[in-house]
Write a protein that holds these residues in place. Structure first.
Motif, mmCIF file in Angstrom:
data_model
loop_
_atom_site.group_PDB
_atom_site.id
_atom_site.type_symbol
_atom_site.label_atom_id
_atom_site.label_comp_id
_atom_site.label_asym_id
_atom_site.label_seq_id
_atom_site.Cartn_x
_atom_site.Cartn_y
_atom_site.Cartn_z
ATOM 1 N N UNK A 273 0.840 -1.200 0.000
ATOM 2 C CA UNK A 273 0.000 0.000 0.000
ATOM 3 C C UNK A 273 0.880 1.257 0.000
ATOM 4 N N UNK A 274 1.982 1.213 0.735
ATOM 5 C CA UNK A 274 2.889 2.365 0.775
ATOM 6 C C UNK A 274 3.547 2.598 -0.582
ATOM 7 N N UNK A 275 3.749 1.531 -1.339
ATOM 8 C CA UNK A 275 4.351 1.667 -2.668
ATOM 9 C C UNK A 275 3.449 2.427 -3.629
ATOM 10 N N UNK A 276 2.148 2.435 -3.350
ATOM 11 C CA UNK A 276 1.212 3.106 -4.248
ATOM 12 C C UNK A 276 1.529 4.595 -4.373
ATOM 13 N N UNK A 277 1.939 5.229 -3.268
ATOM 14 C CA UNK A 277 2.289 6.648 -3.325
ATOM 15 C C UNK A 277 3.518 6.877 -4.210
ATOM 16 N N UNK A 278 4.491 5.976 -4.104
ATOM 17 C CA UNK A 278 5.688 6.085 -4.944
ATOM 18 C C UNK A 278 5.314 5.849 -6.402
ATOM 19 N N UNK A 279 4.466 4.849 -6.634
ATOM 20 C CA UNK A 279 4.036 4.540 -8.004
ATOM 21 C C UNK A 279 3.271 5.704 -8.621
ATOM 22 N N UNK A 280 2.435 6.347 -7.824
ATOM 23 C CA UNK A 280 1.645 7.479 -8.332
ATOM 24 C C UNK A 280 2.575 8.629 -8.713
ATOM 25 N N UNK A 281 3.602 8.855 -7.905
ATOM 26 C CA UNK A 281 4.556 9.941 -8.169
ATOM 27 C C UNK A 281 5.284 9.737 -9.490
ATOM 28 N N UNK A 282 5.551 8.467 -9.831
ATOM 29 C CA UNK A 282 6.358 8.171 -11.016
ATOM 30 C C UNK A 282 5.540 7.495 -12.120
ATOM 31 N N UNK A 283 4.246 7.686 -12.095
ATOM 32 C CA UNK A 283 3.365 7.056 -13.084
ATOM 33 C C UNK A 283 3.784 7.462 -14.499
ATOM 34 N N UNK A 284 3.855 6.467 -15.361
ATOM 35 C CA UNK A 284 4.273 6.714 -16.733
ATOM 36 C C UNK A 284 5.762 6.550 -16.946
ATOM 37 N N UNK A 285 6.544 6.568 -15.858
ATOM 38 C CA UNK A 285 7.988 6.391 -15.951
ATOM 39 C C UNK A 285 8.421 5.006 -15.483
ATOM 40 N N UNK A 286 7.640 4.429 -14.555
ATOM 41 C CA UNK A 286 7.916 3.100 -14.011
ATOM 42 C C UNK A 286 6.592 2.391 -13.764
ATOM 43 N N UNK A 287 6.574 1.082 -13.960
ATOM 44 C CA UNK A 287 5.454 0.263 -13.505
ATOM 45 C C UNK A 287 5.886 -0.489 -12.252
ATOM 46 N N UNK A 288 5.000 -0.560 -11.255
ATOM 47 C CA UNK A 288 5.320 -1.201 -9.979
ATOM 48 C C UNK A 288 4.511 -2.479 -9.812
ATOM 49 N N UNK A 289 5.180 -3.538 -9.340
ATOM 50 C CA UNK A 289 4.517 -4.804 -9.066
ATOM 51 C C UNK A 289 5.090 -5.404 -7.792
ATOM 52 N N UNK A 290 4.320 -6.282 -7.173
ATOM 53 C CA UNK A 290 4.895 -7.126 -6.124
ATOM 54 C C UNK A 290 4.873 -8.549 -6.641
ATOM 55 N N UNK A 291 5.816 -9.363 -6.158
ATOM 56 C CA UNK A 291 5.996 -10.708 -6.696
ATOM 57 C C UNK A 291 6.300 -11.676 -5.561
ATOM 58 N N UNK A 292 5.782 -12.887 -5.678
ATOM 59 C CA UNK A 292 5.970 -13.940 -4.686
ATOM 60 C C UNK A 292 7.429 -14.397 -4.706
ATOM 61 N N UNK A 293 8.164 -14.078 -3.650
ATOM 62 C CA UNK A 293 9.592 -14.387 -3.599
ATOM 63 C C UNK A 293 9.867 -15.879 -3.449
ATOM 64 N N UNK A 294 8.865 -16.653 -3.026
ATOM 65 C CA UNK A 294 9.044 -18.095 -2.881
ATOM 66 C C UNK A 294 8.908 -18.778 -4.242
#
Length: 503
Positions: A273-294
């Motif tokens: 959820x905290x990453x959403x603010x970072x993603x919004x700030x850089x929208x169009x320059x980076x795409x953000x995802x989370x991934x299952x590390x296992x």
């Protein structure tokens, strides 16, 4: 890119196989086709999807539960869509006629006419894709049907334009182009637009994620700008990535920022959820995802994470073939925010995985990433490089020939270099201008050039010597009749020693 996609697909295959499969005695809604029923089925259906498979194929087994679920769901549509399958180990003639070259192959049929299926391979993706196929490229939407139409898919594009408006031709052209990916509608009623608090003319995106309604503010006759807008807004601020949607991100044209986390971590949801603010700030320059590390630990290792400490963060510029990993501790969100700011600002250096520089005691130069530019881009020398994987059977078979080739040119190392690089333990630097997606990959760099040639010829001693003779800037004479002085252990055994897991 293909390796990245394969890594995700292979890692998740077992989970897909072991869940959701119908019991043997449960009726399947997938139609089994034979040579006697295939033609009549595809010709009589207005729209259908056919899978060409082999029972032993792991990817086919992974697809099976999703295909079954999709078949059941699509039969319940107002206009049912049938899914079918053909066992290519039995119906060889049918699969040959359909030019099936790999498993599984999926094709969309309209009254017997086939086209390639280019959609996802998870149930929700298959269902969404086929529902789009059943719609016109651009649907005329009556005011009474608008509310239902807005929910046709995760993203629906609606143009509020008067009939005959010049902007409608642009929107219709874009709908034809992107019909496989998005649902497009046209509303001509001004009162319907007013009820939606929308001006005429305008284009609106309705979404089932993030902000549910986005209005396009650009020029309505600029098709490329509208397309760019739709593609940018079709991606959630932060989403989970897996085999079913990885290529969407890989082909988006912007770097991809991964948050690797344990799926059951207590603070996972808070961090995402905290990453959403970072993603919004850089929208169009980076795409953000989370991934299952296992599940996708090998994918993380391929991005130069150590695969032991989670959570972790990494930015991948797929087009530029660069990686920017970040090991996390303490203030994770703050560290990620700074890492992203530094990346956008051009302050980060890419991570280049490399083995230690070895001593050179054999006829073939053992190339590592840290010496790549120095060795390969030596203007005085022609360089032939094999990029191999220790587990690759074709590489093992080639190894003795490659060592013999090195022996033949050993007296001419000042002019022609025969080299090999373990591409699972070393990154191909961005300066090379290419990525390795299959093994062995063989490239030739002529002296004085920065461009690489793909090897084209027989993988024999004669074939390699002929290719070098035709393309090298330095001319040398090679005696193929003389025996090679190769006293080292068999290169096949040397190659066979595993160092890293396969991506």
């Amino acid at each position: 890119m293909q390796l990245l996609r394969s890594a995700l697909a292979a890692s998740v295959a077992f989970a897909a196989i072991s869940s959701g499969v119908k019991a043997a005695d449960e009726k399947s809604d997938v139609v089994d086709l034979t040579k006697d029923t295939f033609a009549s089925f595809v010709e009589n259906e207005n729209l259908s999807l056919v899978e060409f498979f082999a029972p032993w194929c792991g990817h086919c087994q992974a697809l099976k539960p999703h295909y079954e679920e999709s078949a059941t769901a699509l039969l319940k549509e107002e206009t049912p869509i049938k899914l079918a399958k053909v066992d290519c180990t039995v119906e060889e003639d049918v699969c040959s006629e359909q030019e099936v070259q790999g498993y599984p192959t999926l094709k969309v049929f309209r009254k017997g006419t086939a086209s390639e299926y280019n959609g996802p391979r998870k149930a929700d993706g298959i269902i969404s894709y086929m529902k789009k196929q059943a719609l016109p490229a651009l649907s005329e939407v009556a005011p009474a049907d608008l509310e239902e139409f807005k929910k046709k898919d995760k993203l629906v594009a609606v143009a509020y334009l008067a009939d005959g408006a010049k902007e409608l031709a642009t929107f219709s052209s874009l709908a034809d182009k992107l019909r496989d990916s998005y649902v497009f509608g046209h509303v001509a009623d001004a009162e319907a637009a007013k009820a939606e608090d929308v001006k005429v003319p305008s284009i609106v995106l309705y979404r089932s994620f993030d902000e549910p309604k986005i209005v396009y503010s650009g020029k309505l006759t600029d098709e490329s700008a509208i397309e760019e807008f739709i593609k940018a807004e079709s991606t959630p601020l932060v989403d989970e990535v897996g085999p079913e949607n990885f290529m969407t991100y890989a082909e988006a044209g912007v770097p991809l920022a991964y948050y690797f986390t344990l799926p059951d971590a207590a603070d996972k949801d808070k961090d995402v959820e905290a990453l959403r603010d970072i993603a919004k700030k850089h929208k169009g320059k980076l795409n953000f995802v989370w991934i299952d590390a296992v599940k996708f630990v090998n994918h993380g290792k391929g991005l130069n994470l150590n695969g032991e400490n989670w959570p972790a963060f990494v930015i991948q510029d797929i087009q530029g073939n660069t990686k920017f990993p970040l090991e996390l501790s303490g203030d994770r969100v703050g560290a990620i925010s700074k890492h992203v700011d530094d990346f956008i600002g051009g302050k980060l250096k890419p991570s280049i995985k490399s083995e230690a520089v070895p001593e050179q005691d054999g006829p073939v130069w053992v190339l590592v990433a840290d010496e790549f530019d120095k060795v390969v881009f030596d203007d005085k020398k022609d360089v032939l490089v094999e990029f191999y994987a220790p587990w690759c059977g074709h590489c093992k078979k080639l190894a003795p020939t490659w060592d013999t080739l090195g022996e033949k040119y050993a007296a001419h190392k000042d002019k022609i270099v025969i080299a090999k690089m373990d591409a699972t333990a070393n990154d191909v630097p961005p300066s090379a201008g290419f990525q390795v997606s299959s093994f062995p990959t063989i490239k030739f760099k002529p002296a004085g050039s920065k461009e690489f040639l793909d090897f084209a010829g027989d993988r024999t001693l004669d074939g390699f010597v002929d290719f070098i003779g035709q393309n090298a800037k330095n001319s040398v004479k090679i005696d193929l009749s003389a025996p090679a002085n190769n006293t080292k252990p068999a290169a096949a055994e040397e190659h066979a020693k595993p160092k890293h897991e396969e991506l």
